[in-house]
Motif scaffolding. Sequence first.
Motif, PDB file in Angstrom:
ATOM      1  N   ILE A   1       1.206  -0.891   0.045  1.00 20.54           N
ATOM      2  CA  ILE A   1      -0.110   0.292  -0.271  1.00 20.54           C
ATOM      3  C   ILE A   1       0.343   0.886  -0.105  1.00 20.54           C
ATOM      4  O   ILE A   1       0.579   1.882  -1.309  1.00 20.54           O
ATOM      5  N   ALA A   2       1.784   1.182   0.535  1.00 23.73           N
ATOM      6  CA  ALA A   2       2.943   2.572   0.572  1.00 23.73           C
ATOM      7  C   ALA A   2       3.559   2.691  -0.693  1.00 23.73           C
ATOM      8  O   ALA A   2       3.567   3.367  -0.758  1.00 23.73           O
ATOM      9  N   GLU A   3       3.936   1.272  -0.881  1.00 23.19           N
ATOM     10  CA  GLU A   3       4.380   1.249  -2.647  1.00 23.19           C
ATOM     11  C   GLU A   3       3.731   2.489  -3.818  1.00 23.19           C
ATOM     12  O   GLU A   3       3.510   3.425  -4.651  1.00 23.19           O
ATOM     13  N   LEU A   4       2.152   2.053  -3.783  1.00 23.33           N
ATOM     14  CA  LEU A   4       0.908   2.738  -4.351  1.00 23.33           C
ATOM     15  C   LEU A   4       1.275   3.614  -3.804  1.00 23.33           C
ATOM     16  O   LEU A   4       0.657   4.095  -4.816  1.00 23.33           O
ATOM     17  N   LEU A   5       0.935   4.125  -2.563  1.00 20.46           N
ATOM     18  CA  LEU A   5       0.731   5.642  -2.234  1.00 20.46           C
ATOM     19  C   LEU A   5       2.308   6.113  -2.749  1.00 20.46           C
ATOM     20  O   LEU A   5       1.849   7.753  -2.400  1.00 20.46           O
ATOM     21  N   ARG A   6       2.929   6.647  -3.273  1.00 21.03           N
ATOM     22  CA  ARG A   6       4.169   7.341  -3.468  1.00 21.03           C
ATOM     23  C   ARG A   6       3.740   8.250  -4.529  1.00 21.03           C
ATOM     24  O   ARG A   6       2.596   8.122  -5.522  1.00 21.03           O
ATOM     25  N   LYS A   7       4.261   9.210  -3.924  1.00 18.77           N
ATOM     26  CA  LYS A   7       3.377  11.171  -4.517  1.00 18.77           C
ATOM     27  C   LYS A   7       3.927  10.707  -6.561  1.00 18.77           C
ATOM     28  O   LYS A   7       3.446  11.273  -6.811  1.00 18.77           O
ATOM     29  N   ASP A   8       5.093   9.734  -6.925  1.00 22.47           N
ATOM     30  CA  ASP A   8       6.471   9.316  -7.816  1.00 22.47           C
ATOM     31  C   ASP A   8       5.788   8.997  -8.424  1.00 22.47           C
ATOM     32  O   ASP A   8       5.721   7.595  -8.110  1.00 22.47           O
ATOM     33  N   PRO A   9       4.854   9.465  -9.410  1.00 20.85           N
ATOM     34  CA  PRO A   9       4.300   7.336 -10.527  1.00 20.85           C
ATOM     35  C   PRO A   9       5.108   6.909 -11.155  1.00 20.85           C
ATOM     36  O   PRO A   9       5.366   5.464 -10.663  1.00 20.85           O
ATOM     37  N   ALA A  10       6.366   7.126 -11.556  1.00 17.81           N
ATOM     38  CA  ALA A  10       7.285   6.793 -11.279  1.00 17.81           C
ATOM     39  C   ALA A  10       7.907   5.008  -9.599  1.00 17.81           C
ATOM     40  O   ALA A  10       8.658   4.190 -10.964  1.00 17.81           O
ATOM     41  N   GLU A  11       7.852   5.761  -8.786  1.00 15.43           N
ATOM     42  CA  GLU A  11       7.829   4.609  -7.363  1.00 15.43           C
ATOM     43  C   GLU A  11       6.850   3.439  -7.295  1.00 15.43           C
ATOM     44  O   GLU A  11       7.255   2.840  -6.247  1.00 15.43           O
ATOM     45  N   ARG A  12       5.705   4.224  -7.553  1.00 11.60           N
ATOM     46  CA  ARG A  12       4.810   3.233  -8.086  1.00 11.60           C
ATOM     47  C   ARG A  12       5.259   1.717  -8.367  1.00 11.60           C
ATOM     48  O   ARG A  12       6.166   1.412  -9.364  1.00 11.60           O
ATOM     49  N   PRO A  13       4.813   0.541  -8.007  1.00 17.13           N
ATOM     50  CA  PRO A  13       4.229  -0.709  -8.673  1.00 17.13           C
ATOM     51  C   PRO A  13       4.353  -1.066 -10.387  1.00 17.13           C
ATOM     52  O   PRO A  13       3.680  -0.026 -10.422  1.00 17.13           O
ATOM     53  N   ALA A  14       5.126  -1.548 -10.656  1.00 19.49           N
ATOM     54  CA  ALA A  14       5.330  -1.304 -12.559  1.00 19.49           C
ATOM     55  C   ALA A  14       3.872  -1.769 -12.948  1.00 19.49           C
ATOM     56  O   ALA A  14       3.857  -1.104 -14.358  1.00 19.49           O
ATOM     57  N   SER A  15       3.062  -2.231 -12.437  1.00 23.79           N
ATOM     58  CA  SER A  15       1.675  -2.216 -13.121  1.00 23.79           C
ATOM     59  C   SER A  15       1.196  -3.193 -12.432  1.00 23.79           C
ATOM     60  O   SER A  15       1.565  -3.257 -11.253  1.00 23.79           O
ATOM     61  N   ALA A  16      -0.344  -2.377 -12.694  1.00 24.64           N
ATOM     62  CA  ALA A  16      -1.648  -3.805 -12.014  1.00 24.64           C
ATOM     63  C   ALA A  16      -1.238  -5.169 -11.934  1.00 24.64           C
ATOM     64  O   ALA A  16      -1.779  -5.841 -10.658  1.00 24.64           O
ATOM     65  N   GLU A  17      -0.639  -6.351 -13.165  1.00 22.09           N
ATOM     66  CA  GLU A  17      -0.628  -7.727 -13.233  1.00 22.09           C
ATOM     67  C   GLU A  17       1.004  -7.708 -11.461  1.00 22.09           C
ATOM     68  O   GLU A  17      -0.010  -8.451 -11.071  1.00 22.09           O
ATOM     69  N   ALA A  18       1.623  -6.538 -11.959  1.00 23.84           N
ATOM     70  CA  ALA A  18       2.753  -6.909 -10.988  1.00 23.84           C
ATOM     71  C   ALA A  18       1.893  -6.905  -8.776  1.00 23.84           C
ATOM     72  O   ALA A  18       2.256  -7.664  -8.477  1.00 23.84           O
TER      73      ALA A  18
END
Length: 623
Positions: free
Chosen positions: A251-268
Motif C-alpha cells: 500500500i505504501a508503494e501504491l501511494l508514492r507521490k511520484d508515479p515512477a516509484e509505484r509498482p510497475a503494473s496492475a499485474e505486478a
Amino acid sequence: MPGRKLSYGRYRLESKIAHGGMGEVWLGRDTRLEREIAVKFIRVADGAPPDPEHIRRFVRESRITARLQHPGVPAVFDGGLDEHGWPFLVMQRVKGMSIAQLINEQGPLPIGWTAAIAAQVCAVLVAAHGEELIHRDIKPSNLMLEPDGCVKVLDFGLATAPTLEEFSRITMTKQPLGSPPYMAPEQVEGAECTPATDLYALGCTMYEMLTAEPVFSGSTYISVMLRQIKDPPPAARQSRPDVPAELEELIAELLRKDPAERPASAEAVHQRLLPLVTDLGPIIGALESPAKTSPVRLYATVLNEVFRNPPVASTVTAPQPAPSSVRASRSRPAITRDDVAKARTDARRLARTSGLKDAAKALEQVERLARQVFGDTDSDVVRVRYDLATTLFEGGEYRRALPIFRELSADLAEVPGATDLLFDCRLKQATCLVVDGRPADALGQLQSLLKEQAYGDADPRVLELRKQIGLLQHGSGQHQAARTTLTALLADLQNLPAAGRPDPHEVERLLSSIAPGTADTEQVDDAWREALRYANRDESALDDLLNVLPGRGVPAPVVGFELGDEGWTAELAWPAAKVAVLLSGEPDDREIDARDAAFAAAGWDARTAAEWRVDELTERISE
C-alpha cells in the motif's frame, strides 16, 4: 421517470438506482429479451441538448467501453438516443453491494477479503490498461461485490481522453476529473494520467477497506486534494496492527507521490496480492450462503488449472518449401497495390463489424510492408498511413496516433497537392497533444497551422480553426488572448454572407463566458487560483460569478465549505462575512431545503448563484 420507454418501447425504465456528476443510472427491463438492464444517461453541460459532436463522442465512448470484455466489467448491450436526443447506454444489471456500502455497514474488512477484492480490481485494470484506458475514478463506491464473491468495476465514464474542444471546456471550468479522496497527485495537478494513477487510487481504496477511514480527510475537498500532493500517507498498521507487513509495504508503494516509484503494473500488484488471499469466509448480508453452489466459482476453478503445469513443447521442424514455391515467392513483391486497396477496404469493414482495434491491426501490417515497397510518400502509402492514424484516433488511442500524424505531416509538407490531408493531420495532431498533457504545444501547433494555411481567411475550415485557438487559449487561462482571438473572429463572421459560414452565435456565447473582468489565471493571486481551479463551474450562473469576482478585489472563497456536524455544503463561502454561494437543486428536494434552513439558522446569507448579483455579493463580502 418510471415507466418511460426507449428505443420504440424495447427498454422500459423502472427506478433510478444511482446518480452523480457524470449522469444517472436507471434500473430497467429489456422487453424483447426479457432481462433486467441498467440504463446510463450521460448528462450534457448546462442541460442543453447534445450537438452532433456530443453524439459522436458518446458513440466513441460506448465503443471503447464495450471493447473491455472482462468478467469484472459490466457488459455493454446497446446505446442510442432517447426521444429528446439525449444519449444513453444499456448495460448489464449488476446485483450486489458496493464496497463503500460494505465498509459503512461492517467497518474494516478482513485482510483476506481486502486482498481478494483488490486482486480482482487489478485483473480488470490489466485489461483496461492493455487497451490504453485509464479508469481515473477507482474508489469503493465504483466497486460492486456480487453475492458469489465476484467484483465488478463500474463507471468507466472518465476512462476516455477528451477531444480538443472538450479539453477547452474542462480546463475552462478548472474542474479536475475524479474523486478527491482517491485522486493521485498528478491527477490533482491536472497532469497526464497513466496506469500508475489507477494504482494510486487502488492504494487509497485498499487502505480504506482495511481501516474504514480514507487515507486523507479534510473539511473541504480542496484541503483533501492538497494533502494528496503534499502529505505523506499514514501507515495502515498505525490504525490496524494486524495488517501483514507485506500488505502495508505494498500500500505504501501504491501511494508514492511520484508515479515512477509505484509498482510497475496492475499485474505486478496482482501477483503480490495473491498470497494474501486467504481465509475468505462468509460476509453476512453481502455474500450467498457457502452451501449454495456457485456456477461462476465452478467455472473459475477449472480456469485456475489452465497452464498450471504446462507440458514441455516438442520441437517440430517446419517443412521446407519446394524449390518451385521458393522461386514463386521471390518473383512476387511483398505487397501489391491491389493488396493495399483490399486492406483499406477490409479495415473499413472491420471498423464497422469487429471494432476499430482489429481495423488498426490490419492496417499496421499493410502500412509497414507498403512503405518498404513503395516509399513513404507514395499516394497509396500516404492513404494507408492516414487511415491507420485516424483509426487509432477514433478508437481513443491518441498516444499511438500522435507520432504517426507527426511523421505523416512532415512528409506531406513535401508532397504537392496534399494541402487538405496535411491540414487534417495537423489538426488531429493538436488534439493528440492535448490528450498527452501538452496544451501549450497544441496551441502552438494550431497557431502555426493558421499562419501557414492556404485556404484564405473566409474558408470555413480556417474560421473553425480560429475558434479552436480561442477555446484553447481560454482553457489554458489566457483569457485576454482568447477575447482578442474570438472578438476578431466574430467581427469577420458577421461580415460574411450567412450561407456557408460558421454560426456566429456560438462565438458570441463563448465571448460572453469570458466576462470583461476576468483576469488571466496567471495574473490572480494563489488563493484565487486555487479557488478557480477547484470550484464546480458546471452551473452557468456560478461560472459567471467566478469569471468576475477575482477582478473585484474580494478575498478568495473557501471552496466546498461544510457547515456544522451534518456537513451541509456551500460551493463558495466567506466564513468571516457569513456569506455563501450554494449549488442549486431540484425544487422539491428535501435535502436542499434542509441545507438552506441550516445556513439560515446559523445566520448565514447563503443563496444559489442565480440568486446573487455580482455587485451585491461583492458588497456583502466586503462588509
